[in-house]
Motif scaffolding. Structure first.
Motif, PDB file in Angstrom:
ATOM      1  N   GLY A   1       0.875  -1.168   0.002  1.00  0.00           N
ATOM      2  CA  GLY A   1      -0.013  -0.163  -0.029  1.00  0.00           C
ATOM      3  C   GLY A   1       0.868   1.474   0.039  1.00  0.00           C
ATOM      4  N   THR A   2       2.119   0.958   0.050  1.00  0.00           N
ATOM      5  CA  THR A   2       2.992   2.453   0.025  1.00  0.00           C
ATOM      6  C   THR A   2       3.476   2.791  -1.478  1.00  0.00           C
ATOM      7  OG1 THR A   2       4.961   1.169   0.030  1.00  0.00           O
ATOM      8  CG2 THR A   2       3.895   1.632   2.176  1.00  0.00           C
ATOM      9  N   GLY A   3       3.095   1.889  -2.186  1.00  0.00           N
ATOM     10  CA  GLY A   3       3.621   2.269  -3.508  1.00  0.00           C
ATOM     11  C   GLY A   3       4.883   1.703  -3.910  1.00  0.00           C
ATOM     12  N   ARG A   4       5.777   1.130  -3.034  1.00  0.00           N
ATOM     13  CA  ARG A   4       6.917   0.701  -3.131  1.00  0.00           C
ATOM     14  C   ARG A   4       7.035  -0.898  -3.326  1.00  0.00           C
ATOM     15  NH1 ARG A   4       9.528   0.444   1.389  1.00  0.00           N
ATOM     16  NH2 ARG A   4       8.059   1.814   2.689  1.00  0.00           N
ATOM     17  N   ILE A   5       5.956  -1.389  -4.002  1.00  0.00           N
ATOM     18  CA  ILE A   5       5.935  -2.924  -4.549  1.00  0.00           C
ATOM     19  C   ILE A   5       5.228  -2.747  -5.767  1.00  0.00           C
ATOM     20  CG2 ILE A   5       5.067  -5.050  -4.207  1.00  0.00           C
ATOM     21  CD1 ILE A   5       4.411  -4.853  -1.313  1.00  0.00           C
ATOM     22  N   LEU A   6       6.183  -3.269  -6.727  1.00  0.00           N
ATOM     23  CA  LEU A   6       5.927  -2.984  -8.309  1.00  0.00           C
ATOM     24  C   LEU A   6       5.762  -4.551  -8.797  1.00  0.00           C
ATOM     25  CD1 LEU A   6       8.669  -0.762  -9.377  1.00  0.00           C
ATOM     26  CD2 LEU A   6       6.185   0.053  -8.585  1.00  0.00           C
ATOM     27  N   SER A   7       4.447  -4.701  -9.613  1.00  0.00           N
ATOM     28  CA  SER A   7       3.892  -5.882  -9.831  1.00  0.00           C
ATOM     29  C   SER A   7       4.720  -5.948 -11.471  1.00  0.00           C
ATOM     30  CB  SER A   7       2.504  -6.245 -10.063  1.00  0.00           C
ATOM     31  OG  SER A   7       2.006  -5.864  -8.692  1.00  0.00           O
ATOM     32  N   CYS A   8       5.225  -7.212 -11.633  1.00  0.00           N
ATOM     33  CA  CYS A   8       5.931  -7.446 -13.061  1.00  0.00           C
ATOM     34  C   CYS A   8       5.340  -8.717 -13.423  1.00  0.00           C
ATOM     35  CB  CYS A   8       7.543  -7.451 -12.649  1.00  0.00           C
ATOM     36  SG  CYS A   8       8.183  -6.013 -12.117  1.00  0.00           S
ATOM     37  N   TYR A   9       5.708  -8.908 -14.876  1.00  0.00           N
ATOM     38  CA  TYR A   9       5.137 -10.000 -15.612  1.00  0.00           C
ATOM     39  C   TYR A   9       5.847 -11.342 -14.744  1.00  0.00           C
ATOM     40  CZ  TYR A   9       3.881  -6.861 -19.130  1.00  0.00           C
ATOM     41  OH  TYR A   9       3.334  -5.850 -19.974  1.00  0.00           O
ATOM     42  N   SER A  10       7.029 -11.358 -14.495  1.00  0.00           N
ATOM     43  CA  SER A  10       7.917 -12.337 -13.971  1.00  0.00           C
ATOM     44  C   SER A  10       8.934 -11.804 -12.838  1.00  0.00           C
ATOM     45  CB  SER A  10       8.543 -13.031 -15.252  1.00  0.00           C
ATOM     46  OG  SER A  10       9.536 -12.344 -15.587  1.00  0.00           O
TER      47      SER A  10
ATOM     48  N   LEU B   1       0.901 -17.763 -15.723  1.00  0.00           N
ATOM     49  CA  LEU B   1       0.126 -16.903 -15.538  1.00  0.00           C
ATOM     50  C   LEU B   1       0.558 -16.445 -13.911  1.00  0.00           C
ATOM     51  CD1 LEU B   1      -3.375 -17.957 -16.670  1.00  0.00           C
ATOM     52  CD2 LEU B   1      -1.735 -15.946 -17.828  1.00  0.00           C
ATOM     53  N   LYS B   2       1.572 -15.310 -14.025  1.00  0.00           N
ATOM     54  CA  LYS B   2       2.325 -15.199 -12.660  1.00  0.00           C
ATOM     55  C   LYS B   2       2.749 -14.038 -12.472  1.00  0.00           C
ATOM     56  CE  LYS B   2       6.687 -16.168 -15.116  1.00  0.00           C
ATOM     57  NZ  LYS B   2       7.948 -17.061 -15.080  1.00  0.00           N
ATOM     58  N   ILE B   3       3.166 -13.514 -11.308  1.00  0.00           N
ATOM     59  CA  ILE B   3       3.575 -12.459 -10.907  1.00  0.00           C
ATOM     60  C   ILE B   3       4.967 -12.178 -10.309  1.00  0.00           C
ATOM     61  CG2 ILE B   3       2.912 -10.044  -9.714  1.00  0.00           C
ATOM     62  CD1 ILE B   3       1.362 -10.386 -12.043  1.00  0.00           C
ATOM     63  N   GLY B   4       5.876 -11.394 -10.604  1.00  0.00           N
ATOM     64  CA  GLY B   4       6.847 -11.183 -10.053  1.00  0.00           C
ATOM     65  C   GLY B   4       6.792  -9.692  -9.291  1.00  0.00           C
ATOM     66  N   LEU B   5       7.267  -9.762  -8.022  1.00  0.00           N
ATOM     67  CA  LEU B   5       6.961  -8.573  -7.046  1.00  0.00           C
ATOM     68  C   LEU B   5       8.342  -7.949  -6.785  1.00  0.00           C
ATOM     69  CD1 LEU B   5       4.280 -10.225  -5.154  1.00  0.00           C
ATOM     70  CD2 LEU B   5       3.921  -8.307  -6.636  1.00  0.00           C
ATOM     71  N   LEU B   6       8.562  -6.654  -7.251  1.00  0.00           N
ATOM     72  CA  LEU B   6       9.610  -6.046  -6.989  1.00  0.00           C
ATOM     73  C   LEU B   6       9.395  -4.847  -5.761  1.00  0.00           C
ATOM     74  CD1 LEU B   6      12.590  -5.245  -7.579  1.00  0.00           C
ATOM     75  CD2 LEU B   6      11.946  -3.738  -9.273  1.00  0.00           C
ATOM     76  N   ALA B   7       9.958  -5.019  -4.614  1.00  0.00           N
ATOM     77  CA  ALA B   7       9.945  -4.100  -3.559  1.00  0.00           C
ATOM     78  C   ALA B   7      10.935  -3.616  -3.229  1.00  0.00           C
ATOM     79  CB  ALA B   7       9.043  -4.848  -2.218  1.00  0.00           C
ATOM     80  N   TYR B   8      10.964  -2.473  -2.553  1.00  0.00           N
ATOM     81  CA  TYR B   8      12.292  -1.737  -2.241  1.00  0.00           C
ATOM     82  C   TYR B   8      12.086  -0.843  -0.776  1.00  0.00           C
ATOM     83  CZ  TYR B   8       9.845   1.876  -5.083  1.00  0.00           C
ATOM     84  OH  TYR B   8       9.174   2.844  -5.807  1.00  0.00           O
TER      85      TYR B   8
END
Length: 372
Positions: free
Chosen positions: A79-88, A223-230
């Motif tokens: 909910g902070t905007g610091r997690i980005l949803s990627c295709y993988s 059909l998946k999601i890679g999550l990039l958090a920082y």
């Protein structure tokens, strides 16, 4: 032109095998849907309707809450905007690689999946290996290393960086102005890896980036999601690098992840774990030796005796017999020869597939070994 041979090319060859060979290469869950998962997949048409009705931000937030909660990461910056949803997770890794300073030196766990090192090198970064033995001894790299990459749990060995070790690493990184990078693609498979790493990193005041993945957990055919958090502290231009790569992940897939994460905490984890452990046990039944008997992830290294063929030879013979597995030299990206005595198979397959492949491997190894 030199042919590029890495682990992913071997995995692609297995997928494209027109003769229908057994594919025990990639760590993705290539299983039959459970009844519970089938019920969820049956509602995909409704998810398309929801994708047009509900705001994307609402769908994404629900997916993040469900996934991070299902894998114990209650302090993740949802909910902070610091997690980005990627295709993988691979795309997430490449985005991170482009965000790191061009002249950075990065310490990367060794052995580990080779595309982590490959993506970083492709972006011009200088890499140095950090062995599992150094990790366990808390011998963290100093200058000129700018970032330290840990795979949690590690692929292919299953090694888990414990909470105490991560605390030590985070504190070291703060003292040395380094970034902690965690690839947690297999985290969801192992309870021991599900302590709250975000809480540990933030408590130490570390600058961190994590990559999470759903593709190893559920048989959703990419059909998946890679999550990039920082971290809030990072000055890396991650959002800019993300915007250069994609607009957004699919809201349909995000809804699918939300529902599958719910099933994961409602018995799905145990159902998947039981199958993986049953498949792991088959290896010993055919006289083969697990290199990492304590590993809990859905891949397994098999250790080959020194008096027989190495994994490069055995890999070729397995292909000839219609079975795709991975020789381990590419995992040892900084010292390929140190991986010659290991071969890796995926356990996220139907039991009969694993049983037949392991039997074939045992027979192939026996046929290739000279009689004493």
């Amino acid at each position: 032109m030199t042919e590029v041979v890495n682990l992913t090319t071997m995995e692609v060859d297995a997928l494209m095998d027109v003769d229908g060979g057994l594919n025990l290469t990639d760590g993705h869950a290539r299983l039959v849907l459970t009844p519970q998962q089938s019920d969820i997949v049956a509602h995909i048409p409704e998810m398309f309707v929801e994708a047009t009705r509900r705001p994307f931000s609402e769908i994404e937030l629900a997916a993040h809450k469900a996934f991070f909660g299902a894998v114990g990461q209650h302090s993740a910056p949802v909910g902070t905007g610091r997690i980005l949803s990627c295709y993988s997770s691979t795309l997430a890794t490449d985005i991170l690689a482009r965000a790191l300073p061009a002249d950075a030196t990065v310490a990367v766990l060794h052995p580990t999946f080779d595309n982590i090192a490959d993506l970083l090198k492709t972006r011009g970064l200088k890499l140095v290996p950090m062995s599992e033995e150094e990790l366990l001894a808390k011998e963290w790299p100093g200058a000129p290393v700018n970032a330290i990459v840990v795979t949690l749990p590690n692929n292919p060995t299953g090694l888990i960086t414990s909470q105490g070790h991560l605390e030590s690493l985070a504190e070291h990184a703060v003292r040395n102005n380094q970034i902690v990078i965690i690839d947690a693609s297999f985290r969801g498979q192992v309870r021991d890896a599900q302590y709250d790493t975000y809480a540990v990193l933030d408590a130490a005041g570390a600058d961190w980036v994590t990559i999470e993945d759903t593709g190893k957990l559920w048989p959703t055919h990419e059909l998946k999601i890679g999550l990039l958090a920082y971290s809030e502290r990072t000055k890396l231009p991650i959002e800019q690098a993300f915007s250069e790569s994609l607009l957004a992940a699919s809201p349909v897939v995000l809804q699918l992840i939300t529902e599958l994460a719910g099933d994961w905490v409602d018995g799905g984890y145990e159902r998947a774990r039981d199958l993986v452990e049953r498949n792991r046990a088959v290896i010993g039944e055919f006289g083969l030796k697990l290199a990492d008997p304590d590993s809990q992830i859905s891949v397994a290294r098999i250790e080959l005796p020194v008096n027989g063929p190495d994994s490069a030879v055995l890999h070729k013979e397995m292909l000839a017999r219609g079975v795709h597995v991975l020789p381990c030299s590419p995992f040892h990206w900084a010292d390929p020869e140190s991986g010659l005595r290991f071969i890796r198979i995926s356990l996220a397959r139907p039991f009969e597939t694993v049983q037949k492949a392991v039997q074939t491997m045992a027979e192939a190894y026996r046929d290739l070994t000279p009689s004493s």
